[in-house]
Design a protein around this motif. Sequence first.
Motif, mmCIF file in Angstrom:
data_model
loop_
_atom_site.group_PDB
_atom_site.id
_atom_site.type_symbol
_atom_site.label_atom_id
_atom_site.label_comp_id
_atom_site.label_asym_id
_atom_site.label_seq_id
_atom_site.Cartn_x
_atom_site.Cartn_y
_atom_site.Cartn_z
ATOM 1 N N LYS A 28 -6.271 9.425 14.635
ATOM 2 C CA LYS A 28 -6.802 8.097 14.957
ATOM 3 C C LYS A 28 -8.245 7.962 14.485
ATOM 4 C CE LYS A 28 -6.421 6.058 19.003
ATOM 5 N NZ LYS A 28 -6.334 6.118 20.484
ATOM 6 N N ILE A 37 -1.322 9.254 10.336
ATOM 7 C CA ILE A 37 -0.290 9.147 11.377
ATOM 8 C C ILE A 37 1.054 9.608 10.845
ATOM 9 C CG2 ILE A 37 0.900 7.539 12.927
ATOM 10 C CD1 ILE A 37 -1.647 6.087 13.324
ATOM 11 N N THR A 38 1.339 9.325 9.572
ATOM 12 C CA THR A 38 2.601 9.800 9.006
ATOM 13 C C THR A 38 2.638 11.327 8.954
ATOM 14 O OG1 THR A 38 2.643 7.808 7.658
ATOM 15 C CG2 THR A 38 4.166 9.551 7.049
ATOM 16 N N MET A 76 -3.227 13.875 17.343
ATOM 17 C CA MET A 76 -3.154 12.411 17.386
ATOM 18 C C MET A 76 -4.549 11.800 17.376
ATOM 19 S SD MET A 76 -0.638 10.331 17.425
ATOM 20 C CE MET A 76 -1.421 9.140 16.409
ATOM 21 N N VAL A 109 3.473 9.025 18.954
ATOM 22 C CA VAL A 109 3.303 8.968 17.503
ATOM 23 C C VAL A 109 4.096 7.791 16.943
ATOM 24 C CG1 VAL A 109 3.628 10.211 15.345
ATOM 25 C CG2 VAL A 109 2.946 11.465 17.382
ATOM 26 N N VAL A 158 1.033 13.373 10.916
ATOM 27 C CA VAL A 158 1.217 13.872 12.276
ATOM 28 C C VAL A 158 2.694 13.790 12.665
ATOM 29 C CG1 VAL A 158 0.715 13.417 14.711
ATOM 30 C CG2 VAL A 158 -1.117 13.350 13.037
ATOM 31 N N GLY A 159 3.308 12.649 12.358
ATOM 32 C CA GLY A 159 4.729 12.500 12.658
ATOM 33 C C GLY A 159 5.567 13.555 11.959
ATOM 34 N N LEU A 160 5.257 13.804 10.675
ATOM 35 C CA LEU A 160 6.004 14.815 9.909
ATOM 36 C C LEU A 160 5.839 16.199 10.528
ATOM 37 C CD1 LEU A 160 5.561 13.920 6.151
ATOM 38 C CD2 LEU A 160 7.671 14.047 7.474
ATOM 39 N N TRP A 162 2.556 4.697 14.999
ATOM 40 C CA TRP A 162 3.023 4.434 13.636
ATOM 41 C C TRP A 162 3.419 2.966 13.490
ATOM 42 C CZ3 TRP A 162 6.524 3.151 9.913
ATOM 43 C CH2 TRP A 162 6.339 3.729 8.649
ATOM 44 N N VAL A 214 0.461 1.612 11.368
ATOM 45 C CA VAL A 214 0.861 1.853 9.974
ATOM 46 C C VAL A 214 1.707 0.713 9.406
ATOM 47 C CG1 VAL A 214 2.081 3.422 8.426
ATOM 48 C CG2 VAL A 214 0.706 4.349 10.288
ATOM 49 N N MET A 219 0.848 -1.190 0.000
ATOM 50 C CA MET A 219 0.000 0.000 0.000
ATOM 51 C C MET A 219 0.884 1.240 0.000
ATOM 52 S SD MET A 219 -3.054 0.343 2.475
ATOM 53 C CE MET A 219 -3.970 1.709 2.932
ATOM 54 N N PHE A 277 -10.092 3.403 7.612
ATOM 55 C CA PHE A 277 -9.178 2.255 7.606
ATOM 56 C C PHE A 277 -7.861 2.580 6.920
ATOM 57 C CE2 PHE A 277 -13.407 0.365 7.968
ATOM 58 C CZ PHE A 277 -13.250 -0.222 9.200
ATOM 59 N N ARG A 278 -7.550 3.870 6.829
ATOM 60 C CA ARG A 278 -6.245 4.263 6.304
ATOM 61 C C ARG A 278 -5.491 4.974 7.417
ATOM 62 N NH1 ARG A 278 -5.548 3.894 0.656
ATOM 63 N NH2 ARG A 278 -3.508 4.722 1.143
ATOM 64 N N TYR A 279 -4.547 4.258 8.034
ATOM 65 C CA TYR A 279 -3.775 4.867 9.112
ATOM 66 C C TYR A 279 -2.486 5.482 8.584
ATOM 67 C CZ TYR A 279 -6.709 2.908 12.789
ATOM 68 O OH TYR A 279 -7.752 2.616 13.612
ATOM 69 N N LEU A 280 -2.029 4.987 7.437
ATOM 70 C CA LEU A 280 -0.719 5.392 6.921
ATOM 71 C C LEU A 280 -0.607 6.911 6.793
ATOM 72 C CD1 LEU A 280 2.017 4.956 5.521
ATOM 73 C CD2 LEU A 280 0.780 4.505 3.415
#
Lengths: 219, 242
Positions: free
Chosen positions: A176, A189-190, A172, B87, A192-194, B91, B95, A1, A183-186
């Motif tokens: 979530k 969350i990415t 966060m 986070v 948010v991390g960035l 992840w 993820v 994915m 159903f897409r966490y990628l």
Amino acid sequence: MLFDWSFALEILPILAQAAVITIEATLIGFVLALLLGLALALARMSRNPFISFPAAGFIEFIRSTPLLIQIFFLYFVFPKFGIVLPALVAGILALGLHYSTYCAEVYRAGLENVPRGQWEAATALNLAPMATFRDIILPQAIPPIIPALANYLVALFKETPLLSAIAVLELMQTAKIIGSDTFRYLEPITLVGLFFLVMSLVSAALIRQGEAWLRRRRS
Amino acid sequence: MTIRLAFLIALMGFTGGLMVASFAGFREFIPGLLMGAWVTVQITVLAAILAVVAAMAAGLAKLSRIRVLRWIANIYVEIFRGTSALVQLFWLYFVLPHFGISLSAMTVAVVGLGLNVGAYGAEVVRGSIQAVAKGQYEAATALNMSRSLTMRRIIIPQAVAAMLPPWGNLFIELLKATALVSLITITDLTFRAYQLNQVTLRTVEIFTLVLVVYLALSLVITIGMRALERRVGADFGTGRVL
């Protein structure tokens, strides 16, 4: 994915709104930490053991225990006494309280670094203790500790995702919710991390510049 | 330091005693909380081991003469220090399965927290290696030691003695960070407390008790690290005498 850019663009406005809450919590929490921290530092340095010992105990206790439990504690305990705090307020209080103990130790280092002679000179000039502290001691104690305090501001910022545990709609939690809806966490969350990564790198650069500026000013 | 420790122990005894005296029937909480505490201890120990290994590798890589190694270490440290621990856990937990890598919650906890603390530790490792006096390198060169032998026999042992106190602080940060794993469904101490609170609604008792348990665990770390500092300090003639 693979990372879906159009989906990322689609959720960006929602996340941006949540980022406002995150930044709000960070700033208000930090102001609280600065004020409470100064009070704690003064109490900790008091010559009266009935003031300094409880302050030292409080600082050690808060510093050695997890912030998450302190957040739960404040969130669940206040309603017992009939005070219902919104999750955001309880979370900000907990953040401020936790980081005030870190700030207190920084203040203490700053205050102890002001030479004794400053107090003595102010006494010789017949300044009241309060005026001495406000106009002579604090202005000398604060500038050297600004970088250390700024580091705790960044640390506090990075702890705000913990507020998602009590359902504050910050970054966060929003990520979530997007994740469980689509159903897409990628992507969420990415992103948010960035966001945290960019903010941390920028503030680290700013702090380095501030330190250099302080060094130039002092020499 | 000794005064602070005595003070902390007194504080804990006091709060602990107060709890036993005032919260009748708190005994029903104990078995659940103890099981949770055991999970917390396991995660802390395993993540600490990973953190030390990761920090050593990244710290040495940061000082390497090979540019690629320096880059990799820098990217690792900046990513894990620049984003929140929570986070990172989310992840890894939510993820990574999208990429076909499904880790158990426990693995995520140990790997996530270990790598997070390891990134902070890398700076400690680098700093204490750089803090070893220049003369030590020169003396080793004068004795015709190779670079790796100098590192292994001369520099790293002295650096280890210098990095123990900051590692003590990092281990306490790690212990506190383990509370986050309750949010990825691990039944650690914090999760048990949350659950008990939902069932019994005895918020003050449960959360105070749990805070005291965390305080006790962090005291164990402080005392253990101090013993280690004394031991290593005695070997290298550095650090506190007492």
